[in-house]
Design an enzyme around this catalytic site. Structure first.
Site, PDB file in Angstrom:
ATOM      1  N   ASN A 136       0.814  -1.222   0.000  1.00  0.00           N
ATOM      2  CA  ASN A 136       0.000   0.000   0.000  1.00  0.00           C
ATOM      3  C   ASN A 136       0.850   1.277   0.000  1.00  0.00           C
ATOM      4  O   ASN A 136       0.361   2.368   0.292  1.00  0.00           O
ATOM      5  CB  ASN A 136      -0.970  -0.006   1.186  1.00  0.00           C
ATOM      6  N   GLU A 155     -11.066   1.022   7.131  1.00  0.00           N
ATOM      7  CA  GLU A 155     -10.393   0.361   8.249  1.00  0.00           C
ATOM      8  C   GLU A 155     -11.457  -0.257   9.154  1.00  0.00           C
ATOM      9  O   GLU A 155     -12.195   0.448   9.842  1.00  0.00           O
ATOM     10  CB  GLU A 155      -9.545   1.364   9.053  1.00  0.00           C
TER      11      GLU A 155
HETATM   12 ZN   LIG Z   1      -3.619  -2.153   6.155  1.00  0.00          ZN
END
Ligand SMILES: [Zn+2]
Ligand SMILES: *[C@@H]1O[C@H](CO)[C@@H](O)[C@H](O)[C@H]1NC(C)=O
Ligand SMILES: *[C@@H]1O[C@H](CO)[C@@H](O)[C@H](O)[C@H]1NC(C)=O
Ligand SMILES: *[C@@H]1O[C@H](CO)[C@@H](O)[C@H](O)[C@H]1NC(C)=O
Length: 434
Positions: A262, A391
């Protein structure tokens, strides 16, 4: 007598099959740190980058604490730095190895007590997840296509499902693209995507018929299968890919494997929230798309760029719906993205457990911290109008969410996925008309 022996043997086999080596975290501790303002965040980033501290959670200034994992080697130095900056901190987990052993025992009891668990009801191994996707394709060939996009660094086939009532051929339908387990240890993200498949295909309810009929879906449950498997077999806290670069490793050390996927996308690459140390958890790689796994995400995005209205890159933990850009520049459609993200968070919150935090929604940089090279930013700058990092909750257990909570997280997150799909498709209709 023999039945008892067989039972015990099976129990032991299951245990060893899922047990990673917890002992490597013997003496490691996790500390909560109060984040008063952005300069505290800077201190946290510096210890993460300079002392290789494993940052479990960034914390939101004035709102949520950060969590850092410290080793016996760096603990004293890091705590001294926090003290020198007058930052309040407290012990959250005294011995990480102990909590990992408890988590493993809990998971193995969960699997043994409940027969015939579907992969969205447990922390399934990669083979079980793929087998589930293959079964779904076999049973629902009219609406499901399984795509094998290619091999991971270690040679595992990476697969995703396309779900459509019109064989992806109707340009008036938006595409909803979601993926998970880009970060290996964020186990609870995979069941959420598998549950979405389940709800769209196997358990479609009357009130959700529009989601199947008006939207095409691309769902990729495990972006990083090498890291995911490694987190099951060897190191529960593994985050990145498992690629090996001989050049890098000669210069540094053979134990430094993988990069942070990421941070590896081609957007503001290697500028913010990264470390040039190949051993760091936030090493972005030597160039954009050095990792085959991130190249596959790029390819899916670019192949469908005209029709993907929303991209949901699913992580854990912390209860956030974040949009870009990660360098704090707000996108021109920030109000629209905020609206869809806020609706998502609010719908999930209506079903949340009392112990869970409310979702926070906002720009990733302004609310949390700056990064670069993220999947969500790459999707946005490539032309996906609504692009989020989600998240999921970790409660007090961070990455080791007890399996008893999987169903809760699946069903509450499904609410958020549903509302974000409906709202974002309104924007797509306007886009197609113009
Ligand atoms: Zn992550
Ligand atoms: C390994 O890393 C070096 C620089 O760090 C880079 O020049 C080289 O191309 C990489 N090799 C491979 C095979 O990716
Ligand atoms: C390389 O890693 C080993 C442990 O795997 C460690 O003992 C050694 O000190 C490291 N060397 C360097 C140069 O960092
Ligand atoms: C943030 O990133 C975008 C995309 O690369 C770029 O257009 C913009 O200028 C950047 N903003 C700043 C302040 O660097």
């Amino acid at each position: 007598m023999s039945a008892v022996i067989i039972f015990l043997f099976v129990g032991i086999t299951i245990n060893s099959a899922i047990a990673a080596n917890s002992d490597i975290y013997s003496g490691y501790s996790v500390h909560g740190v109060q984040i008063r303002h952005r300069s505290d965040q800077k201190v946290i980033f510096e210890v993460q980058a300079d002392l290789n501290v494993d940052l479990w959670e960034h914390g939101a200034p004035g709102n949520r604490d950060a969590f850092i994992m410290l080793s016996p080697e760096n603990r004293e130095e890091v705590l001294d730095i926090l003290d020198a900056n007058n930052m309040k901190h407290y012990l959250h987990i005294a011995d990480v190895a102990e909590t990992l052993r408890e988590h493993e025992a809990d998971l193995s009891r969960w699997r043994q007590r409940r027969q015939n668990l579907e992969p969205f009801q447990t922390y399934a191994r990669y083979d079980e997840i793929v087998a589930y996707m293959e079964r779904i394709e076999r049973q629902y060939p009219e609406i499901v296509t399984l795509v094998n996009i290619g091999k991971s660094f270690e040679g595992r086939d990476i697969k995703y499902l396309k779900i459509s009532t019109s064989n992806f051929a109707n340009p008036n339908k938006p595409i909803y693209f979601m993926d998970a387990t880009m970060h290996a240890r964020e186990w609870v993200t995979a069941p959420v995507t598998l549950y979405a498949i389940h709800r769209l295909v196997e358990d479609l309810r009357e009130e959700d018929r529009d989601l199947l009929e008006n939207i095409d879906w691309i769902i990729l449950p495990v972006v990083n299968p090498d890291g995911y498997e490694f987190s099951h077999t060897d190191n529960r806290m593994w985050r990145g890919t498992r690629s090996v670069n001989e050049t890098t490793n000669e210069v540094t050390n053979t134990s430094c494997i993988g990069v942070d996927p990421n941070r590896n996308f081609d957007v503001n690459f290697n500028t913010l929230g990264v470390s040039s140390d190949p051993c760091s958890q936030i090493y972005p790689g030597h160039e954009p798309f050095s990792e085959v796994e991130t190249r596959y995400i790029r390819d899916i995005l670019l192949e469908n760029i005209d029709r993907i209205q929303i991209y949901m890159n699913i992580h854990s933990w912390g209860n956030y719906v974040l949009y870009g850009l990660d360098n704090a520049t707000l996108p021109s459609n920030v109000v629209d993205q905020h609206l869809v993200g806020a609706a998502m968070g609010a719908h999930i919150d209506t079903a949340k457990l009392p112990v869970a935090d409310f979702y926070l929604v906002g720009n990733s940089n302004l609310m949390l911290y700056g990064t670069s090279g993220s999947a969500a930013d790459y999707a946005f700058v490539s032309g996906v109008p609504m692009s989020y990092t989600l998240e999921l909750p970790g409660y007090r257990d961070a990455f080791e969410v007890p399996p008893q909570y999987i169903e809760q997280i699946n069903t509450e997150t499904w609410r958020g996925i549903a509302v974000s799909a409906r709202l974002s498709s309104v924007y797509y209709s306007a886009r197609v008309r113009n």
